[in-house]
Enzyme design. Structure first.
Site, PDB file in Angstrom:
ATOM      1  N   SER A 146      22.162-125.534 -97.971  1.00  0.00           N
ATOM      2  CA  SER A 146      21.070-125.675 -98.943  1.00  0.00           C
ATOM      3  C   SER A 146      21.312-126.942 -99.750  1.00  0.00           C
ATOM      4  CB  SER A 146      21.115-124.441 -99.854  1.00  0.00           C
ATOM      5  OG  SER A 146      20.443-124.652-101.065  1.00  0.00           O
ATOM      6  N   TYR A 159      24.414-117.910-105.255  1.00  0.00           N
ATOM      7  CA  TYR A 159      23.787-118.600-104.121  1.00  0.00           C
ATOM      8  C   TYR A 159      24.461-119.952-103.893  1.00  0.00           C
ATOM      9  CZ  TYR A 159      20.006-120.439-101.174  1.00  0.00           C
ATOM     10  OH  TYR A 159      19.279-120.976-100.144  1.00  0.00           O
TER      11      TYR A 159
HETATM   12  P1  NDP Z   1      13.146-115.931 -95.683  1.00  0.00           P
HETATM   13  O1  NDP Z   1      13.258-114.936 -96.794  1.00  0.00           O
HETATM   14  O2  NDP Z   1      11.818-116.234 -95.112  1.00  0.00           O
HETATM   15  O3  NDP Z   1      14.105-115.530 -94.494  1.00  0.00           O
HETATM   16  C1  NDP Z   1      15.352-114.921 -94.705  1.00  0.00           C
HETATM   17  C2  NDP Z   1      15.731-114.274 -93.391  1.00  0.00           C
HETATM   18  O4  NDP Z   1      17.041-113.712 -93.516  1.00  0.00           O
HETATM   19  C3  NDP Z   1      14.794-113.174 -93.001  1.00  0.00           C
HETATM   20  O5  NDP Z   1      14.417-113.414 -91.667  1.00  0.00           O
HETATM   21  C4  NDP Z   1      15.612-111.908 -93.146  1.00  0.00           C
HETATM   22  O6  NDP Z   1      15.278-111.011 -92.100  1.00  0.00           O
HETATM   23  C5  NDP Z   1      17.012-112.424 -92.931  1.00  0.00           C
HETATM   24  N1  NDP Z   1      18.032-111.608 -93.596  1.00  0.00           N
HETATM   25  C6  NDP Z   1      18.293-111.521 -94.921  1.00  0.00           C
HETATM   26  N2  NDP Z   1      19.296-110.654 -95.131  1.00  0.00           N
HETATM   27  C7  NDP Z   1      19.680-110.194 -93.920  1.00  0.00           C
HETATM   28  C8  NDP Z   1      20.658-109.271 -93.476  1.00  0.00           C
HETATM   29  N3  NDP Z   1      21.485-108.654 -94.349  1.00  0.00           N
HETATM   30  N4  NDP Z   1      20.780-109.032 -92.153  1.00  0.00           N
HETATM   31  C9  NDP Z   1      19.955-109.655 -91.275  1.00  0.00           C
HETATM   32  N5  NDP Z   1      19.010-110.539 -91.618  1.00  0.00           N
HETATM   33  C10 NDP Z   1      18.869-110.795 -92.934  1.00  0.00           C
HETATM   34  O7  NDP Z   1      13.833-117.242 -96.261  1.00  0.00           O
HETATM   35  P2  NDP Z   1      14.073-118.703 -95.681  1.00  0.00           P
HETATM   36  O8  NDP Z   1      13.506-118.844 -94.327  1.00  0.00           O
HETATM   37  O9  NDP Z   1      13.688-119.607 -96.750  1.00  0.00           O
HETATM   38  O10 NDP Z   1      15.671-118.718 -95.604  1.00  0.00           O
HETATM   39  C11 NDP Z   1      16.400-118.883 -94.408  1.00  0.00           C
HETATM   40  C12 NDP Z   1      17.724-119.532 -94.756  1.00  0.00           C
HETATM   41  O11 NDP Z   1      17.483-120.848 -95.274  1.00  0.00           O
HETATM   42  C13 NDP Z   1      18.544-118.810 -95.826  1.00  0.00           C
HETATM   43  O12 NDP Z   1      19.915-118.887 -95.524  1.00  0.00           O
HETATM   44  C14 NDP Z   1      18.241-119.610 -97.076  1.00  0.00           C
HETATM   45  O13 NDP Z   1      19.266-119.497 -98.040  1.00  0.00           O
HETATM   46  C15 NDP Z   1      18.178-121.004 -96.486  1.00  0.00           C
HETATM   47  N6  NDP Z   1      17.496-121.995 -97.303  1.00  0.00           N
HETATM   48  C16 NDP Z   1      16.184-121.866 -97.662  1.00  0.00           C
HETATM   49  C17 NDP Z   1      15.569-122.850 -98.402  1.00  0.00           C
HETATM   50  C18 NDP Z   1      14.138-122.797 -98.792  1.00  0.00           C
HETATM   51  O14 NDP Z   1      13.698-123.664 -99.574  1.00  0.00           O
HETATM   52  N7  NDP Z   1      13.351-121.872 -98.282  1.00  0.00           N
HETATM   53  C19 NDP Z   1      16.304-124.022 -98.849  1.00  0.00           C
HETATM   54  C20 NDP Z   1      17.671-124.070 -98.418  1.00  0.00           C
HETATM   55  C21 NDP Z   1      18.220-123.085 -97.681  1.00  0.00           C
HETATM   56  P3  NDP Z   1      14.931-109.450 -92.432  1.00  0.00           P
HETATM   57  O15 NDP Z   1      13.854-109.487 -93.453  1.00  0.00           O
HETATM   58  O16 NDP Z   1      14.486-108.927 -91.105  1.00  0.00           O
HETATM   59  O17 NDP Z   1      16.200-108.825 -92.876  1.00  0.00           O
END
Ligand code: NDP
Length: 256
Positions: A146, A159
């Site tokens: 991130s 985070y």
């Molecule tokens: P979303 O909330 O859209 O996606 C998060 C994903 O993580 C979901 O698909 C969710 O699936 C999965 N997830 C969360 N917890 C678990 C768990 N315990 N077990 C399995 N799956 C899990 O967010 P983003 O797409 O934005 O985030 C994706 C990644 O990118 C993260 O690591 C986030 O920190 C990182 N990120 C995002 C940024 C942004 O601006 N959006 C910036 C920088 C980094 P489900 O619901 O099926 O559990």
């Protein structure tokens, strides 16, 4: 016919959190490059939809229901992937979440949930796939950091700690597994428009305006903006690239 060094035909990729947001954007990219995709997440309906979408691209995809903080569930995910596809070439540790509270407010339980979901899960998944990757003669691990791998975040210390840690974890496995022909790299997304940041915009006053003002590209990113770097790091085009952390941020991290 020459094959592109970005071609992923015949490769098998596990994408944690591949059912939405950034994970699905990267999964689409890998699928377009020819890889079979394992969509790993907890929400089965979302994962089913993602699989349908990826199949329409023309590659194989399966959904596996898994909580990435659960070692036994992750072991079952690896077994199911090997049963279905016989190999694992690419792992993207993308699953993540945030609890937005400063250090004097956040509870130990919430701290642990963030660290477990964003950092310890990457250790669990990476360790679980290592034997298969080694046996296959090499592979690619992509960890999602991130902007908070670089900058502090007063409103989200857990985070930021998890995303700083993921970069150091990436460097460490890059060093220890280079001899196995496994390359490990991190992608550091800027501000991307996903379910995660819709919530952030609700919770952090002025976030939308600050992101637009500071990002030289003058827009939020999309999940698809991450696809090109993911394909590069998953493919033989990056065979001499390991231990790096590549920002994909519209210039956010280089703006003074
Ligand atoms: P979303 O909330 O859209 O996606 C998060 C994903 O993580 C979901 O698909 C969710 O699936 C999965 N997830 C969360 N917890 C678990 C768990 N315990 N077990 C399995 N799956 C899990 O967010 P983003 O797409 O934005 O985030 C994706 C990644 O990118 C993260 O690591 C986030 O920190 C990182 N990120 C995002 C940024 C942004 O601006 N959006 C910036 C920088 C980094 P489900 O619901 O099926 O559990």
């Amino acid at each position: 016919m020459t094959t592109s060094s970005f071609d992923l035909t015949g490769k098998v990729a596990i994408v944690t959190g591949g059912n939405g947001g950034i994970g699905l954007g990267m999964a689409r990219g890998l699928a377009r490059a020819g890889a079979a995709i394992v969509v790993a997440g907890r929400d089965e309906a979302k994962s089913r939809d993602a699989v349908r979408e990826i199949e329409q691209i023309g590659t194989k995809a399966i959904a596996i229901s898994v909580d990435v903080t659960d070692k036994a569930a992750v072991a079952a995910m690896v077994d199911a992937t090997l049963k279905q596809f016989g190999r694992i070439d690419i792992l993207i540790n993308n699953a993540g979440m945030s609890v937005r509270q400063p250090a004097h407010v956040i509870s130990l339980k919430d701290w642990e949930t963030v660290i477990d979901t964003n950092l310890t899960s990457a250790f669990i998944c990476t360790k679980a796939i290592y034997p298969a990757m080694k046996q296959a003669g090499g592979g690619k691990i992509i960890n999602i950091g991130s902007m908070m791998s670089i900058f502090g975040a007063g409103f989200a210390p857990a985070y930021a700690a998890s995303k700083g840690g993921i970069v150091q974890f990436t460097k460490s496995i890059a060093v220890s597994w280079a001899a196995d022909n496994i390359q490990a790299n991190a992608i550091l997304p800027g501000w991307i428009d996903t379910a995660l940041t819709v919530k952030a915009r609700e919770q952090v006053p002025g976030l939308n305006e600050n992101v637009l003002a500071r990002t030289p590209a003058k827009r939020w990113g999309t999940g698809d903006d991450l696809a090109g770097t993911a394909v590069f790091l998953a493919s033989s085009a990056s065979d001499f690239v390991t231990g790096t952390a590549i920002p994909v941020d519209g210039g956010y991290s280089v703006q003074s």
